[in-house]
Design an enzyme around this catalytic site. Structure first.
Site, PDB file in Angstrom:
ATOM      1  CB  SER A 130     -57.165 -10.570 -13.804  1.00 18.11           C
ATOM      2  OG  SER A 130     -56.681  -9.273 -14.074  1.00 18.11           O
ATOM      3  CE1 TYR A 155     -56.936 -11.548 -19.027  1.00 18.05           C
ATOM      4  CE2 TYR A 155     -56.949  -9.595 -17.624  1.00 18.05           C
ATOM      5  CZ  TYR A 155     -56.502 -10.870 -17.896  1.00 18.05           C
ATOM      6  OH  TYR A 155     -55.624 -11.490 -17.029  1.00 18.05           O
TER       7      TYR A 155
END
Length: 323
Positions: A130, A155
């Site tokens: 990501s 995350y």
């Protein structure tokens, strides 16, 4: 090729599965259909995939990647040429409220994928990282060579951990591992927790939309078709100079959030009511991908402009929800 796609009921996973099937590959999909967001949307995506698949070319397994025994059995019973690992607990803001779910899915689950690839000698693992790993990176646009050891959300930390785990497996067990750092993906069948979906829902109801950092946000909005075209090119590549590689995958264009909202207003035909908010914990003010490496190695060429992408998303949204 026989390809395993985890997260096959997800936004990117379903679109990628449909693309790979259209290219003549056989796809086994895995998803646990968790309730992080509307399960009926996930089921509708899978129905779309099944409608475009030949009877023997697509199979969906409802499995949780955290389940070590069942995942091991899946790898043992199938001979996958390539694994595309997209399943994960997504969302930067949700990770602040529910950190354990990220540890279970993004760390334990990814470990089970790596072990499955090792034990069954999978030729190539392509996995989702990501743009969040860049945190509040000072360099702009973000480049794969930038340091990413200061994540500002759990995350992001789990995605950086995935990159490190893949690197060790590539080195120790001679597994080809390619990580893709996704930048803001949007389009038809998207995730309801992401900005385009939330904006459309609130604007059509005449509600205010929260805009963080007082609107001073930049994102590299990338249309879903451009993303899955890039992923499919990486998936089908037959060779690599190195066992381990990382690539940014985005449009490579900065878009001011307020410009994106104006585009949404135009295609929805409604005026946005803005509620300016401070920056949220775990969020970053700007993202943009340097995509030189992906263009060089895979001739990656995004083609869908933000204006066209938003138009397509709005048309789908109104049709899907019968508006």
């Amino acid at each position: 090729m026989q390809i395993l796609v985890t997260g096959a009921a997800g936004f990117i996973g379903a679109d990628l599965s449909q693309k790979l099937l259209g290219q003549g590959h056989s796809v086994v999909g895995v998803d646990n259909f968790n309730d992080y967001y509307d399960v009926s949307l996930k089921k509708a995506r899978v129905e779309q995939v099944q409608q475009h698949a030949q009877a023997s070319s697509f199979r969906l397994e409802q499995l949780n990647i955290q389940d070590r025994d069942n995942m091991a059995a899946l790898f043992e019973e199938n001979k996958f040429d390539v694994v595309v690992h997209l399943a994960a607990q997504a969302g930067v803001r949700y990770s602040i409220e529910n950190p354990q779910s990220y540890i279970d899915s993004n760390l334990v689950g990814f470990g089970n994928i790596l072990e499955g690839c090792r034990q069954s000698k999978v030729g190539h693992l392509v996995y989702a990282s990501s743009s969040s790993v860049y945190g509040a990176n000072k360099n702009f646009p973000f480049c794969e060579a930038d340091r990413v050891d200061n994540p500002v959300s759990l995350y992001a930390a789990t995605k950086k951990a995935n990159e490190l785990m893949a690197h060790s497996y590539a080195h120790l067990y001679d597994i080809r591992c390619t990580g893709l750092r996704f930048f803001t993906v949007y389009g038809p069948w998207g995730r309801p927790d992401m900005a385009p979906f939330r904006f459309a829902s609130r604007m059509l109801k005449g509600e205010e939309i929260p805009v963080y950092n007082n609107g001073n946000m930049i994102r590299d909005f990338t249309y879903i078709d451009d993303i899955t075209e890039g992923v499919s090119r990486v998936t089908q590549s037959s060779s690599s100079k190195e066992n381990y590689a990382l690539y940014n995958i985005g449009r490579g264009e900065k878009v001011q959030l307020m410009e994106f909202i104006e585009c949404m207003s135009k295609h929805l035909g409604v005026e946005a009511r803005i509620n300016m908010m401070p920056m949220q914990d775990g969020d970053v003010p700007r993202t943009m991908a340097n995509t030189v490496a992906l263009r060089r190695d895979f001739d990656y060429q995004p083609t869908i402009s933000v204006d066209e992408g938003v138009r397509r998303f709005v048309n789908w949204y109104k049709e899907f929800y019968s508006l």
